[in-house]
Structure formats: C-alpha cells, structure tokens
Design a protein around this motif. Structure first.
Motif, PDB file in Angstrom:
ATOM      1  N   LEU A 162       0.911  -1.166  -0.023  1.00 14.59           N
ATOM      2  CA  LEU A 162      -0.049   0.104  -0.003  1.00 14.59           C
ATOM      3  C   LEU A 162       0.986   1.351  -0.211  1.00 14.59           C
ATOM      4  CD1 LEU A 162      -2.558  -0.946   2.783  1.00 14.59           C
ATOM      5  CD2 LEU A 162      -3.088  -1.207   0.255  1.00 14.59           C
ATOM      6  N   ALA A 163       0.408   2.158  -0.726  1.00 21.17           N
ATOM      7  CA  ALA A 163       0.950   3.559  -0.657  1.00 21.17           C
ATOM      8  C   ALA A 163       0.117   4.703  -0.992  1.00 21.17           C
ATOM      9  CB  ALA A 163       2.180   3.554  -1.813  1.00 21.17           C
ATOM     10  N   ILE A 164       0.405   5.762  -0.773  1.00 20.88           N
ATOM     11  CA  ILE A 164      -0.215   7.089  -1.038  1.00 20.88           C
ATOM     12  C   ILE A 164       0.064   7.419  -2.393  1.00 20.88           C
ATOM     13  CG2 ILE A 164      -0.580   9.522  -0.727  1.00 20.88           C
ATOM     14  CD1 ILE A 164       0.173   8.888   2.309  1.00 20.88           C
ATOM     15  N   CYS A 165      -1.274   7.626  -3.206  1.00 18.66           N
ATOM     16  CA  CYS A 165      -0.986   8.089  -4.431  1.00 18.66           C
ATOM     17  C   CYS A 165      -1.809   9.105  -4.757  1.00 18.66           C
ATOM     18  CB  CYS A 165      -1.853   6.688  -5.181  1.00 18.66           C
ATOM     19  SG  CYS A 165      -1.993   7.012  -7.019  1.00 18.66           S
ATOM     20  N   TYR A 166      -0.977  10.048  -5.408  1.00 20.04           N
ATOM     21  CA  TYR A 166      -1.302  11.374  -5.551  1.00 20.04           C
ATOM     22  C   TYR A 166      -0.979  11.956  -7.119  1.00 20.04           C
ATOM     23  CZ  TYR A 166       2.941  11.802  -3.663  1.00 20.04           C
ATOM     24  OH  TYR A 166       4.589  11.572  -2.988  1.00 20.04           O
ATOM     25  N   ALA A 223     -13.999   0.870   0.093  1.00 19.17           N
ATOM     26  CA  ALA A 223     -12.577   0.673  -0.488  1.00 19.17           C
ATOM     27  C   ALA A 223     -12.397   2.003  -1.409  1.00 19.17           C
ATOM     28  CB  ALA A 223     -12.708  -0.315  -1.619  1.00 19.17           C
ATOM     29  N   SER A 224     -11.279   2.299  -1.813  1.00 20.05           N
ATOM     30  CA  SER A 224     -10.798   3.492  -2.646  1.00 20.05           C
ATOM     31  C   SER A 224     -11.636   3.318  -3.893  1.00 20.05           C
ATOM     32  CB  SER A 224      -9.477   3.580  -2.806  1.00 20.05           C
ATOM     33  OG  SER A 224      -8.756   2.469  -3.535  1.00 20.05           O
ATOM     34  N   ASN A 225     -12.008   4.393  -4.577  1.00 20.10           N
ATOM     35  CA  ASN A 225     -12.550   4.375  -5.744  1.00 20.10           C
ATOM     36  C   ASN A 225     -11.961   4.965  -6.852  1.00 20.10           C
ATOM     37  OD1 ASN A 225     -15.450   5.363  -3.627  1.00 20.10           O
ATOM     38  ND2 ASN A 225     -15.395   3.289  -4.784  1.00 20.10           N
ATOM     39  N   THR A 226     -11.105   6.299  -6.532  1.00 16.78           N
ATOM     40  CA  THR A 226     -10.347   6.819  -7.620  1.00 16.78           C
ATOM     41  C   THR A 226      -8.990   6.127  -7.651  1.00 16.78           C
ATOM     42  OG1 THR A 226      -9.747   8.522  -5.827  1.00 16.78           O
ATOM     43  CG2 THR A 226     -11.667   8.802  -7.357  1.00 16.78           C
ATOM     44  N   CYS A 227      -8.403   6.601  -8.998  1.00 15.70           N
ATOM     45  CA  CYS A 227      -7.109   5.999  -9.200  1.00 15.70           C
ATOM     46  C   CYS A 227      -6.270   7.147 -10.060  1.00 15.70           C
ATOM     47  CB  CYS A 227      -6.956   4.799  -9.870  1.00 15.70           C
ATOM     48  SG  CYS A 227      -5.571   3.849 -10.009  1.00 15.70           S
ATOM     49  N   ILE A 249      -5.368   6.020  -2.083  1.00 17.38           N
ATOM     50  CA  ILE A 249      -4.595   4.876  -1.863  1.00 17.38           C
ATOM     51  C   ILE A 249      -4.112   4.007  -3.003  1.00 17.38           C
ATOM     52  CG2 ILE A 249      -5.905   3.062  -0.929  1.00 17.38           C
ATOM     53  CD1 ILE A 249      -3.930   2.753   1.570  1.00 17.38           C
ATOM     54  N   LYS A 250      -2.907   3.372  -3.257  1.00 14.82           N
ATOM     55  CA  LYS A 250      -2.770   2.389  -4.089  1.00 14.82           C
ATOM     56  C   LYS A 250      -2.351   1.183  -3.548  1.00 14.82           C
ATOM     57  CE  LYS A 250       1.601   4.213  -5.766  1.00 14.82           C
ATOM     58  NZ  LYS A 250       2.570   4.684  -7.009  1.00 14.82           N
ATOM     59  N   PRO A 251      -2.485  -0.070  -4.009  1.00 13.34           N
ATOM     60  CA  PRO A 251      -3.248  -0.191  -5.269  1.00 13.34           C
ATOM     61  C   PRO A 251      -4.767   0.304  -5.223  1.00 13.34           C
ATOM     62  CG  PRO A 251      -2.991  -2.217  -4.060  1.00 13.34           C
ATOM     63  CD  PRO A 251      -2.321  -1.296  -3.325  1.00 13.34           C
ATOM     64  N   PRO A 282     -10.452   5.542   2.208  1.00 14.47           N
ATOM     65  CA  PRO A 282     -11.155   6.467   1.799  1.00 14.47           C
ATOM     66  C   PRO A 282     -10.821   7.113   0.484  1.00 14.47           C
ATOM     67  CG  PRO A 282     -10.646   6.719   3.965  1.00 14.47           C
ATOM     68  CD  PRO A 282      -9.771   5.443   3.598  1.00 14.47           C
ATOM     69  N   ASN A 283     -11.377   8.223  -0.159  1.00 10.67           N
ATOM     70  CA  ASN A 283     -10.965   8.961  -0.922  1.00 10.67           C
ATOM     71  C   ASN A 283     -10.967  10.559  -0.403  1.00 10.67           C
ATOM     72  OD1 ASN A 283     -10.963   7.372  -3.472  1.00 10.67           O
ATOM     73  ND2 ASN A 283     -12.667   6.703  -2.636  1.00 10.67           N
ATOM     74  N   VAL A 284      -9.723  11.271  -0.894  1.00 15.60           N
ATOM     75  CA  VAL A 284      -9.572  12.469  -0.387  1.00 15.60           C
ATOM     76  C   VAL A 284      -9.913  13.398  -1.372  1.00 15.60           C
ATOM     77  CG1 VAL A 284      -8.127  13.989   0.812  1.00 15.60           C
ATOM     78  CG2 VAL A 284      -8.057  11.540   1.322  1.00 15.60           C
ATOM     79  N   TYR A 285     -10.465  14.497  -1.122  1.00 20.52           N
ATOM     80  CA  TYR A 285     -10.932  15.622  -2.219  1.00 20.52           C
ATOM     81  C   TYR A 285     -10.229  16.970  -1.599  1.00 20.52           C
ATOM     82  CZ  TYR A 285     -14.000  11.741  -3.646  1.00 20.52           C
ATOM     83  OH  TYR A 285     -14.359  10.518  -3.928  1.00 20.52           O
TER      84      TYR A 285
END
Length: 264
Positions: free
Chosen positions: A13-17, A208-212, A234-236, A243-246
């Motif tokens: 797991l890792a933070i994805c931005y 679960a996370s929705n965006t990528c 988050i990835k994967p 969650p998803n952050v906006y």
C-alpha cells in the motif's frame, strides 16, 4: 506484532497522488467500481492531457472541471505536465473531439507539494470553449458552503492503454468526517504521514478506494454542483478500507474568482 501476511499487505500500500509520479500501467488500476456514463450527464468534466512533443501523442493524466469558457480547474499536482484539455467526450479516443491547448497555469499560492493542502490549479485555455449539450460550465458552491447527502465522482482513469478512455462515474458516495478519514488511513498505513486538512479537504468512503491515477483533479459533485476535486487516494487502487480525499472546493471560491478576474 504484525503477521508476515499483514506486513506484505502493508508494504504493497502507498499514498497515490497526482501526475507525474502516479502514472500506473496495470489494466487493473482504474476508477472502481465505476460505470460508463454519457458526457451529456456530466458536461462539466474535462480530461487534462500530457503530450509527447516528439511523437505528438497525448494521454489523459488528470480529470478537470470546466469553470467557464476559458478556464479549467484541476489538481495542482497535475499542472507541470498539463498541455492540452479535452472536453465534450465520453470516449477520449473519439475521432472528432474538442482539444484545446493550455495557455497558462495558476497554482494556488499555498500549495507546496504533491501531498498536501490547497491542491488546486486553474488552467487558462488558449481559446474559448463553445458551450452545447456536451460542454457546460460546472455549478460552483458559494464560499464556505457545506454539503450532505450523496455524491458522484467522475474519471477517465489512467489510460496507459486505450482501454481506459471512457468516462465513468461512482455514485451514492457519502462524506465521512475528516477524523474518521484519518483514522481509516492510519489503520492501513500506520507508518505513513497522513495529512487531512480541515480547511482544504473532505473525504468519502464506500468500503474501498474508488479513484485512481488519471482521476486526480476530477469532480466530486452533487446535482451538478462541484463539491470537491480528487486530490489523493491509496494504491493499489480499489484497496479495501481506504477512503478518497478531495479538495473542498467551497473553501476556494474566492481564490478561483480572484485568479480568473486578475488574469482574464
């Protein structure tokens, strides 16, 4: 003590931005669990494109929001590679799509890195958009406006292959508190620095996370009003419990209006 399986899972797991570091090649990395939608239902959505100047090939790197005929709002972490914008298309591979060059970029002055608050940039277009049933400006909230209820997020995904060029949506998303958002991430990434800023961020959670990758800067909306723009996840992608952050758009309306007025 973590078991070996837990350690391996956490290591994956890792933070994805936003771009460029969030470019991912796996076909599994996409908005999840999204459904294909028509651009007529979300005519304020844009695709922010990076282009190879040697070969003339462009690809989606981020989502975007049409503010008016001359301006696109997206994630500040996408600004460096933003070269063109596509609007008015559900399929980015369509032959007759509207492509406009990015003429100038105006990052929020308090954005300092790819993983932090104030993650917004305004892209000034080289020519004005023509509005029709597929291309329309977003409704923006008033400064400081709060929301509840359910929301939808849109994205074209990471299209390192042509398979992910279709506009998708995840619906019926609900906001969670920023404290709850932080706690959920810390359970998944106990050793990562997690930044959820009350002035800048809102979060959704659906299990679960929705965006990528490729969705950053894309809109979280409610009845056509853009409430947030995707800033990190988050990835994967699709990770359970994430969650998803906006970026909370309503806290930046004054900045959006001032920037457009001063640079039009």
């Amino acid at each position: 003590m973590f078991s070996a399986k837990v350690v391996i899972f956490l290591a994956s797991l890792a933070i994805c931005y936003g771009a460029p570091n969030a470019k991912l090649s796996s076909k599994k990395l996409k908005i999840s669990p999204g459904v294909d939608v028509k651009i007529e239902d979300y005519p304020f959505v844009a695709s922010v494109q990076w282009c190879n100047r040697i070969y003339g090939i462009c690809e989606n790197i981020c989502g975007g929001v049409i503010v008016n005929e001359n301006w696109i709002l997206t994630s500040a972490s996408c600004a460096f590679e933003a070269r063109k914008v596509i609007v008015g298309e559900s399929d980015l591979n369509a032959k007759h799509k509207v492509i406009v060059n990015v003429a100038a970029k105006y990052k929020h002055p308090n954005f300092t890195n790819k993983f932090g608050p104030n993650d917004l940039v305004l892209l000034k277009l080289s020519e004005a958009l023509t509005f029709n049933d597929k291309v329309q400006p977003a409704k923006l909230p008033s400064q400081g406006q709060e929301f509840n209820g359910t929301f939808v997020v849109n994205g074209y995904n990471s299209i390192t292959t042509a398979d992910y060029s279709i506009l998708q949506a995840v619906t019926n998303l609900s906001l969670i508190s920023n404290d709850d958002c932080y706690d959920k991430f810390k359970k998944l990434l106990p050793y990562e620095k997690i930044v959820i800023d009350d002035d800048s961020n809102i979060c959704t959670f659906s299990g679960a996370s929705n965006t990528c990758s490729g969705d950053f800067g894309g809109p979280l909306s409610q009845n056509g009003t853009v409430v947030g723009t995707v800033t990190w996840t988050i990835k994967p992608c699709g990770a359970s419990g994430a969650p998803n952050v906006y970026t909370k758009v309503s806290n930046f309306i004054d900045w959006i209006n001032q920037t457009i007025t001063e640079n039009s």
